[in-house]
Structures are given as C-alpha cells and as structure tokens.
Scaffold this motif. Structure first.
Motif, PDB file in Angstrom:
ATOM      1  N   GLY A  29      21.982  -7.336  90.378  1.00 32.94           N
ATOM      2  CA  GLY A  29      21.415  -6.243  89.595  1.00 32.94           C
ATOM      3  C   GLY A  29      22.015  -6.090  88.219  1.00 32.94           C
ATOM      4  O   GLY A  29      21.666  -5.153  87.494  1.00 32.94           O
ATOM      5  N   SER A  30      22.905  -7.008  87.820  1.00 32.80           N
ATOM      6  CA  SER A  30      23.573  -6.877  86.527  1.00 32.80           C
ATOM      7  C   SER A  30      22.818  -7.558  85.393  1.00 32.80           C
ATOM      8  O   SER A  30      23.336  -7.663  84.278  1.00 32.80           O
ATOM      9  N   THR A  64      26.126   2.241  67.986  1.00 36.60           N
ATOM     10  CA  THR A  64      27.157   1.335  67.489  1.00 36.60           C
ATOM     11  C   THR A  64      26.881  -0.051  68.048  1.00 36.60           C
ATOM     12  O   THR A  64      26.425  -0.195  69.187  1.00 36.60           O
ATOM     13  N   LEU A  65      27.144  -1.071  67.257  1.00 35.95           N
ATOM     14  CA  LEU A  65      26.908  -2.442  67.701  1.00 35.95           C
ATOM     15  C   LEU A  65      27.745  -2.747  68.940  1.00 35.95           C
ATOM     16  O   LEU A  65      28.923  -2.402  69.020  1.00 35.95           O
ATOM     17  N   ALA A  66      27.122  -3.416  69.918  1.00 34.00           N
ATOM     18  CA  ALA A  66      27.815  -3.697  71.178  1.00 34.00           C
ATOM     19  C   ALA A  66      27.341  -5.022  71.764  1.00 34.00           C
ATOM     20  O   ALA A  66      27.190  -5.154  72.976  1.00 34.00           O
ATOM     21  N   GLU A  68      28.923  -7.575  72.262  1.00 33.21           N
ATOM     22  CA  GLU A  68      29.946  -8.205  73.110  1.00 33.21           C
ATOM     23  C   GLU A  68      29.831  -7.786  74.575  1.00 33.21           C
ATOM     24  O   GLU A  68      30.432  -8.429  75.446  1.00 33.21           O
ATOM     25  N   ASP A  69      29.076  -6.738  74.883  1.00 30.55           N
ATOM     26  CA  ASP A  69      28.945  -6.269  76.267  1.00 30.55           C
ATOM     27  C   ASP A  69      27.853  -6.999  77.056  1.00 30.55           C
ATOM     28  O   ASP A  69      27.736  -6.804  78.270  1.00 30.55           O
ATOM     29  N   PHE A  70      27.057  -7.827  76.372  1.00 27.36           N
ATOM     30  CA  PHE A  70      25.936  -8.497  77.037  1.00 27.36           C
ATOM     31  C   PHE A  70      25.825  -9.947  76.592  1.00 27.36           C
ATOM     32  O   PHE A  70      26.207 -10.302  75.470  1.00 27.36           O
ATOM     33  N   LEU A  71      25.276 -10.754  77.473  1.00 29.52           N
ATOM     34  CA  LEU A  71      24.835 -12.101  77.118  1.00 29.52           C
ATOM     35  C   LEU A  71      23.315 -12.057  77.068  1.00 29.52           C
ATOM     36  O   LEU A  71      22.664 -11.755  78.080  1.00 29.52           O
ATOM     37  N   VAL A  72      22.763 -12.306  75.903  1.00 29.64           N
ATOM     38  CA  VAL A  72      21.316 -12.250  75.709  1.00 29.64           C
ATOM     39  C   VAL A  72      20.798 -13.660  75.462  1.00 29.64           C
ATOM     40  O   VAL A  72      21.281 -14.362  74.562  1.00 29.64           O
ATOM     41  N   ILE A  92      28.119  -8.349  80.701  1.00 31.36           N
ATOM     42  CA  ILE A  92      29.392  -9.074  80.788  1.00 31.36           C
ATOM     43  C   ILE A  92      30.533  -8.158  80.348  1.00 31.36           C
ATOM     44  O   ILE A  92      31.635  -8.631  80.079  1.00 31.36           O
ATOM     45  N   GLY A  93      30.249  -6.860  80.273  1.00 31.67           N
ATOM     46  CA  GLY A  93      31.277  -5.898  79.881  1.00 31.67           C
ATOM     47  C   GLY A  93      32.192  -5.564  81.035  1.00 31.67           C
ATOM     48  O   GLY A  93      32.227  -6.257  82.066  1.00 31.67           O
TER      49      GLY A  93
END
Length: 262
Positions: A29-30, A64-66, A68-72, A92-93
């Motif tokens: 589910g991530s 805010t830019l983020a 780094e919390d995801f792989l797209v 991926i956070g």
C-alpha cells in the motif's frame, strides 16, 4: 513590413486520476498509480514534482518541496493524443512517521515548439495554453485513525467562495467577493493520528431561527465540497474553521448543534 497575428492554441488538455490517493508507510500500500491522460489534439509532454502540504486553521495552504520523500517513475514523459501514461509514486520517506502527512503530486505540461516552419521576423505568434494539475497523496502509519471533535458551532454571516477567474480576463483586477449571507461558523479539531476529509460526511445542522421556529438542514457531501472543498483536517491536533450558509438567520441565544452522518 509583414504584420503578425496572434494564434491561441487552446486544444491542449490533460486529465489526472485519481485526484486523491491514500498510502501506507510500508508494504504493497506504499505506492500509488496516477494516470495522466491526454484529451487534447497534440502530444502532451509533462514533468512531475512533489510538495508537502500543510494547512492552517483558516484553510491557508503552505507547500514545501518534498521530492526526497517519494520515488516517482517516470518523472517526465510524453503522452500521445488520446493516450495515457501511468506514473508510479512510491513512498521512500520515514517508515516510522507518527501521524499522517499530506502531499501534492504536481503534473505540469511542458511547452513545445508549435510551428517550426514559421519564418523568423513574421507570421503567426503562437501562445500555448499550458495546464498544471495537482493530485493529493496522503501517507498514514498502519492502524492510524482520525478522531474528529466539534469545538464550537455558532450563527454567523458567511461569504460564499469567490469564483476562480483567470486574471487576464479581468484586467488583473480582483474579483469582488459575493455578498455575505446567514450561516454558521463551525470549528472542528482532529486529535487522531490520521487525517480526515470532512467533505466525505453528511453535515446536519439544527437550531432555532429568529422567528422562533425549529431549523434543521442536512448538507450532503456534494453540498459540503462546494463550500469547503475536500475539507482536509490534519491529524495530531489539527483545527479548521468552516462556514456553511443556512439561508435563514439563526438565533444566537438558542443552542445550535452539528452532527455528522453518512
């Protein structure tokens, strides 16, 4: 001298689905699958980015830019006419976040050359209408639940949301706000660990009008969303103030109540 003329290319359009995705911090589910569709008449190049979304009690959004919390994947692409591109968004956070977090996936159409055969110094000047859409992505720890509490409900004059109009159509002048009308001001809080979307519930307001007559109005989810949007309520003590029109003026000296239904 050859006079140029303006051509507005308005056939560019995209669709993004789903507009709201719910993820967990681990397991199957991530990850979410977001579909970008091209309903225009030319190929649609696009790029993506991720922002974290925080919202205050008045509904003001801060992003805010983020990334780094995801792989797209893919972060960019080109969708053919009538075609579709699936974008996979993987969390991926921090896998041990305590409360849910909200993000936006931005899908931004990129400009391309519109008429490479036009001679330099004359001919048509093309203006592309470029689209940007945002899909809400919420990540929650396993087992997290919202805990919504009604803090207060009181009669108030409320102003309906102003229509969103392209500033170019108004000469840059602000759009006049609609006139205020009788309604209720509602403050809600969420002490749970998971966000809540308040537009997903039926809102039932009861009270007494100024003529002494009982008042009851039931707002379905469509009516609520037209006034408050999705009604995102942050976890961990998040608080929002919502305003709903009632159509009649309620007596502030008499109790006014709100409850949520399905």
């Amino acid at each position: 001298m050859i006079a140029g003329f303006l051509v507005v290319t308005s056939a560019w359009a995209m669709r993004v689905s789903p507009m709201v995705s719910e993820l967990t911090t681990s397991g199957a589910g991530s990850a979410a699958r977001i579909e970008v569709g091209n309903v225009g008449s030319a190929a649609l190049p696009f790029e993506t980015r991720i922002t974290r979304m925080d919202i205050d009690a008045d509904g003001n959004i801060v992003e805010t830019l983020a990334d780094e919390d995801f792989l797209v994947f893919p972060p960019q692409g080109v969708v053919p006419v009538s075609g579709r591109q699936v974008v996979r968004v993987q969390w991926i956070g921090d896998p041990a976040i305590d409360v849910s977090r909200a993000y936006y996936l931005w899908v931004k159409q990129l400009p391309v050359a519109t008429d490479p055969d036009v001679a330099e110094g004359g001919g048509a000047v093309a203006v592309q209408v470029l689209y940007t859409m945002k899909a809400l992505i919420v990540v929650a720890p396993p087992g997290a639940q919202p805990k919504v509490e009604i803090v207060s409900v009181r009669p108030a004059m409320v102003t309906p949301p102003a229509p969103e109009i392209d500033p170019s159509l108004t000469g840059g002048q602000p759009v006049a706000a609609p006139p205020a009308e009788p309604g209720v001001e509602i403050v809600v809080a969420n002490s749970g660990k998971r966000y809540a979307l308040m537009s997903g519930a039926t809102w039932i307001v009861e009270g007494t009008d100024k003529a002494g007559q009982p008042f009851r109005r039931e707002y379905n989810s469509d009516e609520v969303s037209q006034t408050v949007g999705v009604g995102y309520l942050a976890p961990g003590g998040g608080r929002r103030t919502f305003k709903l029109p009632t159509g009649v003026e309620l007596d502030p000296a008499k109790p006014v109540t709100l409850r949520f239904g399905r």
